[in-house]
Design an enzyme around this catalytic site. Structure first.
Site, PDB file in Angstrom:
ATOM      1  N   GLY A  21      12.731  -1.924  -6.207  1.00  0.00           N
ATOM      2  CA  GLY A  21      11.607  -1.641  -7.114  1.00  0.00           C
ATOM      3  C   GLY A  21      11.542  -0.184  -7.547  1.00  0.00           C
ATOM      4  O   GLY A  21      12.567   0.453  -7.832  1.00  0.00           O
ATOM      5  N   ILE A  22      10.325   0.352  -7.554  1.00  0.00           N
ATOM      6  CA  ILE A  22      10.102   1.721  -8.024  1.00  0.00           C
ATOM      7  C   ILE A  22      10.855   2.713  -7.135  1.00  0.00           C
ATOM      8  O   ILE A  22      11.466   3.669  -7.623  1.00  0.00           O
ATOM      9  CB  ILE A  22       8.577   2.031  -8.021  1.00  0.00           C
ATOM     10  CG1 ILE A  22       7.862   1.181  -9.084  1.00  0.00           C
ATOM     11  CG2 ILE A  22       8.324   3.504  -8.236  1.00  0.00           C
ATOM     12  CD1 ILE A  22       6.337   1.226  -8.997  1.00  0.00           C
ATOM     13  N   ASN A  85       6.477   6.300  -1.246  1.00  0.00           N
ATOM     14  CA  ASN A  85       6.458   5.198  -2.223  1.00  0.00           C
ATOM     15  C   ASN A  85       6.202   3.841  -1.584  1.00  0.00           C
ATOM     16  O   ASN A  85       5.657   2.952  -2.235  1.00  0.00           O
ATOM     17  CB  ASN A  85       7.809   5.187  -2.968  1.00  0.00           C
ATOM     18  CG  ASN A  85       8.027   3.895  -3.709  1.00  0.00           C
ATOM     19  OD1 ASN A  85       7.493   3.661  -4.786  1.00  0.00           O
ATOM     20  ND2 ASN A  85       8.814   2.996  -3.094  1.00  0.00           N
ATOM     21  N   ALA A  86       6.593   3.654  -0.324  1.00  0.00           N
ATOM     22  CA  ALA A  86       6.450   2.326   0.301  1.00  0.00           C
ATOM     23  C   ALA A  86       4.992   1.880   0.219  1.00  0.00           C
ATOM     24  O   ALA A  86       4.078   2.655   0.500  1.00  0.00           O
ATOM     25  CB  ALA A  86       6.911   2.372   1.747  1.00  0.00           C
ATOM     26  N   GLY A 146      -9.697  -8.278  -6.770  1.00  0.00           N
ATOM     27  CA  GLY A 146      -8.724  -8.988  -5.936  1.00  0.00           C
ATOM     28  C   GLY A 146      -7.817  -8.055  -5.153  1.00  0.00           C
ATOM     29  O   GLY A 146      -6.789  -8.491  -4.630  1.00  0.00           O
ATOM     30  N   TYR A 150      -6.563  -2.538  -0.913  1.00  0.00           N
ATOM     31  CA  TYR A 150      -5.422  -1.830  -1.502  1.00  0.00           C
ATOM     32  C   TYR A 150      -5.939  -0.644  -2.328  1.00  0.00           C
ATOM     33  O   TYR A 150      -5.442   0.483  -2.200  1.00  0.00           O
ATOM     34  CB  TYR A 150      -4.635  -2.811  -2.366  1.00  0.00           C
ATOM     35  CG  TYR A 150      -3.510  -2.225  -3.178  1.00  0.00           C
ATOM     36  CD1 TYR A 150      -2.285  -1.933  -2.591  1.00  0.00           C
ATOM     37  CD2 TYR A 150      -3.657  -1.984  -4.554  1.00  0.00           C
ATOM     38  CE1 TYR A 150      -1.231  -1.410  -3.349  1.00  0.00           C
ATOM     39  CE2 TYR A 150      -2.612  -1.474  -5.310  1.00  0.00           C
ATOM     40  CZ  TYR A 150      -1.407  -1.189  -4.714  1.00  0.00           C
ATOM     41  OH  TYR A 150      -0.375  -0.681  -5.459  1.00  0.00           O
ATOM     42  N   PRO A 180       0.901   4.529 -10.876  1.00  0.00           N
ATOM     43  CA  PRO A 180       1.490   3.554 -11.804  1.00  0.00           C
ATOM     44  C   PRO A 180       0.461   2.501 -12.210  1.00  0.00           C
ATOM     45  O   PRO A 180      -0.452   2.160 -11.452  1.00  0.00           O
ATOM     46  CB  PRO A 180       2.611   2.889 -10.983  1.00  0.00           C
ATOM     47  CG  PRO A 180       2.812   3.762  -9.777  1.00  0.00           C
ATOM     48  CD  PRO A 180       1.476   4.404  -9.527  1.00  0.00           C
ATOM     49  N   GLY A 181       0.667   2.003 -13.405  1.00  0.00           N
ATOM     50  CA  GLY A 181       0.002   0.770 -13.827  1.00  0.00           C
ATOM     51  C   GLY A 181       0.930  -0.380 -13.472  1.00  0.00           C
ATOM     52  O   GLY A 181       1.746  -0.269 -12.554  1.00  0.00           O
ATOM     53  N   ILE A 183       4.037  -2.304 -13.173  1.00  0.00           N
ATOM     54  CA  ILE A 183       5.452  -1.953 -13.313  1.00  0.00           C
ATOM     55  C   ILE A 183       6.265  -3.175 -12.881  1.00  0.00           C
ATOM     56  O   ILE A 183       5.961  -3.792 -11.839  1.00  0.00           O
ATOM     57  CB  ILE A 183       5.817  -0.742 -12.408  1.00  0.00           C
ATOM     58  CG1 ILE A 183       4.869   0.444 -12.635  1.00  0.00           C
ATOM     59  CG2 ILE A 183       7.284  -0.359 -12.616  1.00  0.00           C
ATOM     60  CD1 ILE A 183       4.955   1.131 -13.973  1.00  0.00           C
TER      61      ILE A 183
END
Ligand SMILES: NC(=O)c1ccc[n+]([C@@H]2O[C@H](COP(=O)([O-])OP(=O)(O)OC[C@H]3O[C@@H](n4cnc5c(N)ncnc54)[C@H](O)[C@@H]3O)[C@@H](O)[C@H]2O)c1
Length: 248
Positions: A21-22, A85-86, A146, A150, A180-181, A183
């Site tokens: 991913g990112i 990043n994780a 939802g 997070y 980020p939005g 991604i």
């Protein structure tokens, strides 16, 4: 040696969740800009495959295992660039979540950032150079339907990063957040498996650009913040979200 201000030659970077991913795009981009990259991830097969491809090092690490984070960074460091990043998300309305789930999300998304930063900062301070770049989320600024816990964890990452920026501004260390939005990554595809087209439309419709972003677009922002050119930028939250967070 490449002496251009954007070159990361001789910089050592630690990227958590860098196997997919990112994080994989970030590892790839930092390596192509000249940094020596360490990919720390749970998924050792994917981490090793990518490390081999881009000339990086892979290490197996659960970022929620705080003592192991400290040992890993002490063993493999020092690092000039830390990219947290994780992260993991969970889609459920808050009343349907449990304290065990809250603790897991907080451990992986927030406490891990404390642990890596705690381990990596002292050597940055003695060197007089450091770049801490934390991947939060627009959810951390806007909230998430939802994804309350997070969002709370990512909001915590933002406040933590700004505090680290304040404590280390005179020591040559910058600390910034990328928010980020939506991604296009395995994490997002997993969410879409449950939410389908309606969720996808909601996500793209929330951006001004009307589309999903790419991991490479996030990686480009990380590479800039890691560069010498970004030395006067600290304590900031940079949305890479097609304008989703504009005004926040
Ligand atoms: N994809 C999006 O739309 C989006 C939006 C906003 C924020 N983000 C954030 O960006 C970051 C990366 O997301 P992504 O979409 O690339 O996710 P992803 O699931 O596609 O990849 C995450 C990587 O992190 C690794 N990982 C997961 N838990 C780990 C742990 N405990 N220890 C070590 N490694 C672990 C996984 O193995 C994987 O390689 C996350 O922090 C996420 O919250 C993503």
């Amino acid at each position: 040696m490449d002496n251009s201000p954007t070159s990361l030659a001789e910089r050592k970077a630690f990227v958590t969740g860098g196997a997919k991913g990112i994080g994989a795009a970030i590892a790839r981009r930092l390596a192509s800009d000249g940094a020596q990259v360490t990919i720390a991830d749970l998924d050792m097969d994917a981490a090793q495959a990518l490390a081999q491809e881009i000339g990086a090092r892979a290490v197996k690490l659960d970022v929620a295992d705080l003592p192991q984070v400290a040992i890993t960074i002490a063993d493999l460091g020092p690092f000039d660039i830390l990219v947290n990043n994780a992260g993991v998300d969970q889609h459920a309305f808050f009343t349907r979540t449990t304290p065990e789930e809250w603790r897991r999300l907080i451990a992986i998304n927030l406490e891990s950032v404390f642990a890596t930063t705690h381990a990596a900062l002292p050597t940055m301070q003695s060197k007089g150079f450091g770049r801490v770049i934390n991947i939060a989320s627009e959810a951390g600024r806007l909230g998430s339907r939802g994804g309350a816990v997070y969002a709370a964890a990512k909001g915590g990452v933002i406040a933590f990063t700004r505090s680290i920026a304040r404590e280390n501004g005179l020591k040559g260390i910058t600390a910034n957040v990328i928010a980020p939005g939506p991604i296009d990554t395995p994490l997002l595809r997993q969410a879409l498996e449950h939410g389908g087209d309606k969720l996808l439309q909601g996500m793209t419709g929330a951006t001004l650009a009307g589309r999903l972003g790419t991991p490479e677009e996030v990686a480009a922002a990380v590479a800039f913040l890691a560069s010498d050119e970004a030395g006067f930028i600290t304590g900031e939250v940079l949305g890479v979200s097609g304008g989703m967070g504009c005004g926040a």
